[in-house]
Each structure stands twice: as C-alpha cells, then as structure tokens.
Enzyme design. Sequence first.
Site, mmCIF file in Angstrom:
data_model
loop_
_atom_site.group_PDB
_atom_site.id
_atom_site.type_symbol
_atom_site.label_atom_id
_atom_site.label_comp_id
_atom_site.label_asym_id
_atom_site.label_seq_id
_atom_site.Cartn_x
_atom_site.Cartn_y
_atom_site.Cartn_z
ATOM 1 N N GLU A 40 48.742 -66.822 33.548
ATOM 2 C CA GLU A 40 49.777 -67.025 32.526
ATOM 3 C C GLU A 40 50.078 -65.709 31.816
ATOM 4 O O GLU A 40 51.246 -65.353 31.590
ATOM 5 C CB GLU A 40 49.299 -68.071 31.527
ATOM 6 C CG GLU A 40 50.199 -68.256 30.317
ATOM 7 C CD GLU A 40 49.459 -68.861 29.140
ATOM 8 O OE1 GLU A 40 49.932 -68.686 28.007
ATOM 9 O OE2 GLU A 40 48.408 -69.492 29.349
ATOM 10 N N ASP A 44 53.759 -63.926 32.093
ATOM 11 C CA ASP A 44 54.554 -63.682 30.892
ATOM 12 C C ASP A 44 55.191 -62.291 30.952
ATOM 13 O O ASP A 44 56.375 -62.115 30.646
ATOM 14 C CB ASP A 44 53.657 -63.815 29.660
ATOM 15 C CG ASP A 44 54.370 -63.460 28.372
ATOM 16 O OD1 ASP A 44 55.336 -64.149 28.012
ATOM 17 O OD2 ASP A 44 53.964 -62.478 27.721
ATOM 18 N N GLU A 113 54.762 -69.755 33.580
ATOM 19 C CA GLU A 113 54.429 -68.329 33.533
ATOM 20 C C GLU A 113 53.349 -67.997 34.556
ATOM 21 O O GLU A 113 53.428 -66.974 35.258
ATOM 22 C CB GLU A 113 53.957 -67.949 32.131
ATOM 23 C CG GLU A 113 55.065 -67.951 31.092
ATOM 24 C CD GLU A 113 54.575 -67.611 29.703
ATOM 25 O OE1 GLU A 113 55.344 -67.005 28.937
ATOM 26 O OE2 GLU A 113 53.418 -67.963 29.373
#
Length: 224
Positions: A40, A44, A113
């Site tokens: 994640e 991002d 993400e």
Amino acid sequence: MKALLTMLNLPYKDESLYELALTHASFANENQTEKNEKLEFLGDSVIGIMMSDYLYREDLADEGTMTKRRAQAVCEEALVKYAETIKLKDYIKLGRGEMNKGANDAMIADAFEALFGAIYLDLGFKWAQKTFDKVIVPNLNLVWNIKDYKSTLQEYIQAGDKRSISYHITKETGPSHNKEFEASVRLDNIITLGVGTGKTKKEAEQNAAKDALKKGNYDHQETL
C-alpha cells in the site's frame, strides 16, 4: 484472483504479490501471514507520481489548481470509485470478524494502492502506467467534484500572511486491523485549528481540516 488479473490484461509473473496486495491485516493476523501495508505504501507513491505526470502533460491549469486536482484524484473517496469499476472489493481477503461487515472504504482504498504496488514490483513502471491509463484516467470525471478539505484550508490560510499549517496524528485506538486515528491541524505548529477522526490517517486529516473550516472565519460555506 486470476479473473481480476485477466480482466486487467496483466501478464503477471508472481501471483503471490497480488494475493498479498489484497490481504487485509485482519486476515493476516488470523492466518499468521503477511499483510498488504508495505505494498500500500509503495502503491500510494506509484499512483501519486503517475497522477502528477498526467496533470502536467494535460496542462490543465496552474500549479495551485493541479495540486488541488491531484489531491481530489488520489484521495480515499476517489480510490474507492476506481476500485468499484474493477469490483476490487470482491477479491479482498478479510478476517472472519471483518468478513461479516464487509470491506469498508478505507480497506478498499488501501487494497487499490497495494494493487498498484504489486503491479510495479512484478511488471515494472510500464505496466503500472498501462493499468493507470486503463482504470484511473477514464474515470477521472467521477472524482473532480470530490471535496478536498485540506487543499481548501491551505488556500485560505496562505491567501493571508503565508502562515503554515501542519497535521499531527494525536491518537491511535483499536487493534492493528481496525484502527481509528485522531488528527489535529495546527497553525504555525502551535494553534490547533481543528480535530478529526478516521479509519486512516488521511481520512482523519481530511476531517480535521473540515473541522477547522467549520470553526474558522474562512468564508467557506460554498465549499462544504
């Protein structure tokens, strides 16, 4: 999982990366396996640089407007909208307790993400960009009306004496797979303007900015 990867037309090499991307902490804790938080974190950044590149190449507006557009396009609400177009929620692995409630928006956004993090690690930037162009770009019209309270607050503050605002996570409660965060937004790192809570740090910060706008004399009624 194979159905999702086929739909995205990905010539994947390591399927385990994608399984990990969709493994929520609640499932990981129950099954003594790894959770998707590191992917994640990576995803991002991957989505962020691609969105910045897209806005720059489109030459949509000046720097300030592009910054606001980017914030709208990569916020939690926007990520959930993109994820809905590929039915990502159906593939997220949850623990037994969370499974009864289903994945919430924070879990879905995190998994989206993480998916981009997995694509980047498995296939490189080129295929991550192709997926961005396939899943995100055609759906940007869904997100331009999303309210970004952090950007709005920043605009009002900096329109005056160029004073600074900063965000601080002041409290974390709950188990690792179901945390709630409290954030404050401060003027010049001293004066607390607002406080907010959320299932993610980003959501808590957005709610802190929203609280500040409601409390302050910012002539902001049309933005809320």
